[in-house]
Write a protein that holds these residues in place. Sequence first.
Motif, PDB file in Angstrom:
ATOM      1  N   GLU A 155       0.853  -1.179   0.000  1.00 36.56           N
ATOM      2  CA  GLU A 155       0.000   0.000   0.000  1.00 36.56           C
ATOM      3  C   GLU A 155       0.895   1.236   0.000  1.00 36.56           C
ATOM      4  OE1 GLU A 155      -3.165  -0.095  -0.498  1.00 36.56           O
ATOM      5  OE2 GLU A 155      -3.115  -2.283  -0.490  1.00 36.56           O
ATOM      6  N   ALA A 156       1.069   1.838  -1.151  1.00 33.00           N
ATOM      7  CA  ALA A 156       1.995   2.963  -1.311  1.00 33.00           C
ATOM      8  C   ALA A 156       1.457   4.193  -0.600  1.00 33.00           C
ATOM      9  CB  ALA A 156       2.205   3.254  -2.788  1.00 33.00           C
ATOM     10  N   TYR A 157       2.377   4.962  -0.053  1.00 30.97           N
ATOM     11  CA  TYR A 157       2.011   6.170   0.697  1.00 30.97           C
ATOM     12  C   TYR A 157       2.208   7.401  -0.173  1.00 30.97           C
ATOM     13  CZ  TYR A 157       2.017   9.830   4.212  1.00 30.97           C
ATOM     14  OH  TYR A 157       1.739  10.971   4.933  1.00 30.97           O
ATOM     15  N   VAL A 158       1.152   8.180  -0.316  1.00 27.45           N
ATOM     16  CA  VAL A 158       1.191   9.461  -1.034  1.00 27.45           C
ATOM     17  C   VAL A 158       0.533  10.490  -0.134  1.00 27.45           C
ATOM     18  CG1 VAL A 158       0.456  10.737  -3.081  1.00 27.45           C
ATOM     19  CG2 VAL A 158       1.113   8.330  -3.285  1.00 27.45           C
ATOM     20  N   PHE A 159       1.165  11.636   0.029  1.00 27.50           N
ATOM     21  CA  PHE A 159       0.617  12.667   0.910  1.00 27.50           C
ATOM     22  C   PHE A 159       0.154  13.865   0.091  1.00 27.50           C
ATOM     23  CE2 PHE A 159       5.213  13.163   0.698  1.00 27.50           C
ATOM     24  CZ  PHE A 159       5.371  14.495   0.351  1.00 27.50           C
ATOM     25  N   GLY A 160      -0.708  14.673   0.689  1.00 31.63           N
ATOM     26  CA  GLY A 160      -1.194  15.867   0.028  1.00 31.63           C
ATOM     27  C   GLY A 160      -0.056  16.846  -0.208  1.00 31.63           C
ATOM     28  N   GLY A 161       0.082  17.329  -1.395  1.00 36.56           N
ATOM     29  CA  GLY A 161       1.176  18.224  -1.761  1.00 36.56           C
ATOM     30  C   GLY A 161       1.382  18.142  -3.256  1.00 36.56           C
ATOM     31  N   ASN A 183       6.240  14.999  -3.306  1.00 38.79           N
ATOM     32  CA  ASN A 183       6.116  13.563  -3.083  1.00 38.79           C
ATOM     33  C   ASN A 183       7.310  12.806  -3.648  1.00 38.79           C
ATOM     34  OD1 ASN A 183       3.409  12.198  -2.026  1.00 38.79           O
ATOM     35  ND2 ASN A 183       2.894  14.199  -2.885  1.00 38.79           N
ATOM     36  N   LEU A 184       7.752  13.172  -4.848  1.00 40.03           N
ATOM     37  CA  LEU A 184       8.811  12.412  -5.493  1.00 40.03           C
ATOM     38  C   LEU A 184      10.174  12.662  -4.871  1.00 40.03           C
ATOM     39  CD1 LEU A 184       7.752  12.772  -9.249  1.00 40.03           C
ATOM     40  CD2 LEU A 184       7.232  10.934  -7.644  1.00 40.03           C
ATOM     41  N   THR A 185      10.382  13.837  -4.301  1.00 38.04           N
ATOM     42  CA  THR A 185      11.700  14.175  -3.736  1.00 38.04           C
ATOM     43  C   THR A 185      11.721  14.033  -2.223  1.00 38.04           C
ATOM     44  OG1 THR A 185      11.123  16.530  -3.587  1.00 38.04           O
ATOM     45  CG2 THR A 185      12.158  15.764  -5.631  1.00 38.04           C
ATOM     46  N   GLN A 186      10.759  13.328  -1.656  1.00 39.94           N
ATOM     47  CA  GLN A 186      10.664  13.214  -0.197  1.00 39.94           C
ATOM     48  C   GLN A 186      11.906  12.592   0.416  1.00 39.94           C
ATOM     49  OE1 GLN A 186       7.858  10.369   1.156  1.00 39.94           O
ATOM     50  NE2 GLN A 186       7.783  11.122   3.255  1.00 39.94           N
ATOM     51  N   LEU A 187      12.553  11.677  -0.277  1.00 41.82           N
ATOM     52  CA  LEU A 187      13.707  10.980   0.275  1.00 41.82           C
ATOM     53  C   LEU A 187      15.031  11.604  -0.141  1.00 41.82           C
ATOM     54  CD1 LEU A 187      12.549   7.277  -0.163  1.00 41.82           C
ATOM     55  CD2 LEU A 187      12.203   8.820   1.760  1.00 41.82           C
ATOM     56  N   ARG A 188      14.986  12.825  -0.655  1.00 44.97           N
ATOM     57  CA  ARG A 188      16.212  13.514  -1.056  1.00 44.97           C
ATOM     58  C   ARG A 188      16.370  14.788  -0.230  1.00 44.97           C
ATOM     59  NH1 ARG A 188      18.192  12.419  -6.421  1.00 44.97           N
ATOM     60  NH2 ARG A 188      19.320  14.389  -6.352  1.00 44.97           N
ATOM     61  N   PRO A 189      17.525  14.994   0.431  1.00 41.71           N
ATOM     62  CA  PRO A 189      17.711  16.216   1.214  1.00 41.71           C
ATOM     63  C   PRO A 189      18.064  17.411   0.362  1.00 41.71           C
ATOM     64  CG  PRO A 189      19.655  14.840   1.365  1.00 41.71           C
ATOM     65  CD  PRO A 189      18.666  14.066   0.558  1.00 41.71           C
ATOM     66  N   ALA A 227       2.055  20.246  -9.981  1.00 40.37           N
ATOM     67  CA  ALA A 227       0.620  20.032  -9.779  1.00 40.37           C
ATOM     68  C   ALA A 227       0.373  19.437  -8.404  1.00 40.37           C
ATOM     69  CB  ALA A 227       0.077  19.100 -10.862  1.00 40.37           C
ATOM     70  N   ARG A 228      -0.697  19.848  -7.756  1.00 41.18           N
ATOM     71  CA  ARG A 228      -1.019  19.341  -6.426  1.00 41.18           C
ATOM     72  C   ARG A 228      -1.789  18.033  -6.547  1.00 41.18           C
ATOM     73  NH1 ARG A 228       0.631  22.602  -2.675  1.00 41.18           N
ATOM     74  NH2 ARG A 228      -0.324  21.282  -1.083  1.00 41.18           N
ATOM     75  N   LEU A 229      -1.498  17.136  -5.630  1.00 46.31           N
ATOM     76  CA  LEU A 229      -2.093  15.804  -5.655  1.00 46.31           C
ATOM     77  C   LEU A 229      -3.186  15.682  -4.609  1.00 46.31           C
ATOM     78  CD1 LEU A 229       1.077  13.531  -5.948  1.00 46.31           C
ATOM     79  CD2 LEU A 229      -0.497  14.186  -7.756  1.00 46.31           C
ATOM     80  N   ASP A 230      -4.218  14.951  -4.977  1.00 40.79           N
ATOM     81  CA  ASP A 230      -5.242  14.529  -4.028  1.00 40.79           C
ATOM     82  C   ASP A 230      -5.119  13.023  -3.906  1.00 40.79           C
ATOM     83  OD1 ASP A 230      -7.400  13.990  -2.463  1.00 40.79           O
ATOM     84  OD2 ASP A 230      -8.924  14.542  -3.963  1.00 40.79           O
ATOM     85  N   PRO A 231      -4.489  12.519  -2.842  1.00 43.54           N
ATOM     86  CA  PRO A 231      -4.250  11.065  -2.747  1.00 43.54           C
ATOM     87  C   PRO A 231      -5.518  10.237  -2.910  1.00 43.54           C
ATOM     88  CG  PRO A 231      -3.025  12.228  -1.039  1.00 43.54           C
ATOM     89  CD  PRO A 231      -3.928  13.247  -1.690  1.00 43.54           C
TER      90      PRO A 231
END
Length: 631
Positions: free
Chosen positions: A407-413, A418-424, A453-457
Amino acid sequence: MKELTLLLRERWRVVVRLAAWSVLETGQTFLLGYALARALDEGFLSGRAGVGLGWLGIAGAAVLVGAFGTGRVYGGVAALVEPLRDRLVRRVVDRGVREADGGALSGLTQQVEIARDTFAGLVMVSRSFVFTTVGALVGLFSLAPLLLLVVAPPLAAGVALFVATLRPLARRQEEFLVADERLAAHLGAVCPGLRDITAGGAEEHVAADAGQRIDAEVRAARSLAHRGVLRVAALAVGGQLPIVLLLATAPWLLARGVSAGALVGALAYVTQSLLPALQNLVHGLGTSGSRLAVVLRRLGPGIAAPPPATGGIRVPPAAVPSDTPALVLSSLTFAYGPASDPVIKDLDLTVPRGTRLAVVGPSGIGKSTLTGLIAGLLEPRRGTVRLCGHPVPGHTASALRVLIPQEAYVFGGTFEENLTQLRPDPVPGAELLAAAEAVGLAPLLERLGGPFARLDPAALSAGERQLIALTRAYLSYASVVLLDEATCHLDPAAEERAERAFAERAGTTLVVVAHRISSALRADRVLVMDGRRTEYGDHDELLRRSALYRDLVGTWSPTVPASSGAASVPVPAPARRPASDPALPLRDPDGVDPVACPGLARDGGHVVAHGAVGQMETSGDLRDGGAPGGE
């Protein structure tokens, strides 16, 4: 502090007026001890009560005059304080607009008010101490010069000791405030992202990072408290020792002509004037003064805000020697309780770097448990796990792996967030688009409006969320990628494309909990889990020696699809069975139905759950009287 010096120079007329009103206010200090001494010596002790009452009346009138002076003093203090506040506000606003300082709001709403209130308190305390001390010392000299020899030396020693502690105290105060700000900034970043931390499996790393900041603040607070002991010593020497000395030397003073009234007046000066003034100075200047110095420095030009807290696993991993295996499991054993049978027992496994490993086996056999152990989310009962030579769990190992669950996790934003969440570090747009193209996200990215573009999970399908999570992992610095059925909602072509993208990613070791047997056919090595027994090898080896693997291959597909990139592989005759997908609904009241296919014996335990049911029917629980009716 240069700011205060400049302000006092510019407002010197206000300073003069403030000093004049302070003289009027502290006139009562002089008359407090002097009038009391005269009331005793010339009045009550001489039998003239009227004279004694007269001197007490003069002291009372001085209190009224001092109250009038106090009211005027507050006006003078306001005339000094408000210009300082206005100047600091202009500086903060100017810097916030010119430099886009993110801390300008905090400086405007909190730090400027701290500086204003603290400066006002300091003016009142320091002014009161100076004029009260002068009034008391003049009074002591007027009563008897010998009294100064008893009171002045300890008072001077206490003040000197206190002044000597101011600079170290200011440093400790600043260290404490900086530690507190860093902790607040870290918690401000962590608390809104608790779901992200949990989804990324970074709880231990973030907790350790927060613990370090808490420990730093505790150390700063202890150091500040230790310096506070010196303030207590200064107060004891300068304010309380004179009382003891006056009482101890009273016979000596009386023998040298000091009257009883003068001795009582001296005690009044020390207890009612000098001691309270010194207490106010020590507590006010010692705490508020150091805080004011810190705040003014932080509001000054060029002062940067404390560095933002960084998240848990989003750091580039250190270089790993190429000959170090990506994954080493040694005697790995795990059970979901002290009395439970092990799900995994004495598993030994070595996976070289750059390998594509598929993990297959019946549902519930422990494949997801294995990925949790590799990722460090579960702790083994016995044995060890090492990622690229580093122990699991551990901070370095956490930075070297990324786990994508079913179950993949996607947050509002936005897409980019979302794609760069794991990059500092900032991700170049070209790199982000290339990753999306490689994994297969590009059509969705273009359809929804691009990276910003903003996402609606809730509006995304399960497969779309999986593509976003896969691209996020692709952009991370992790060299070991764990896909725990992370492509189960994708069609076979999309699944193959995503796995191929990770296989071609430089320096990547891919571990796939296979949803389709085609993932195993594409893999370099396959781990077959069958309870406590495991088999490890390539596709051809496992077809020869693993009955379970032959059964899985025959159940899922009789031949390898041409699109998989591997040649067609005939399946041995005993394993050839047409699959049933989905299982035929037999209306079992528990929501658990047998998989219908030829040769399925009754009560064999081959069942598939639909809905939220996740348990296995045991032998004898199926209620029909025989084998399925030839479906």
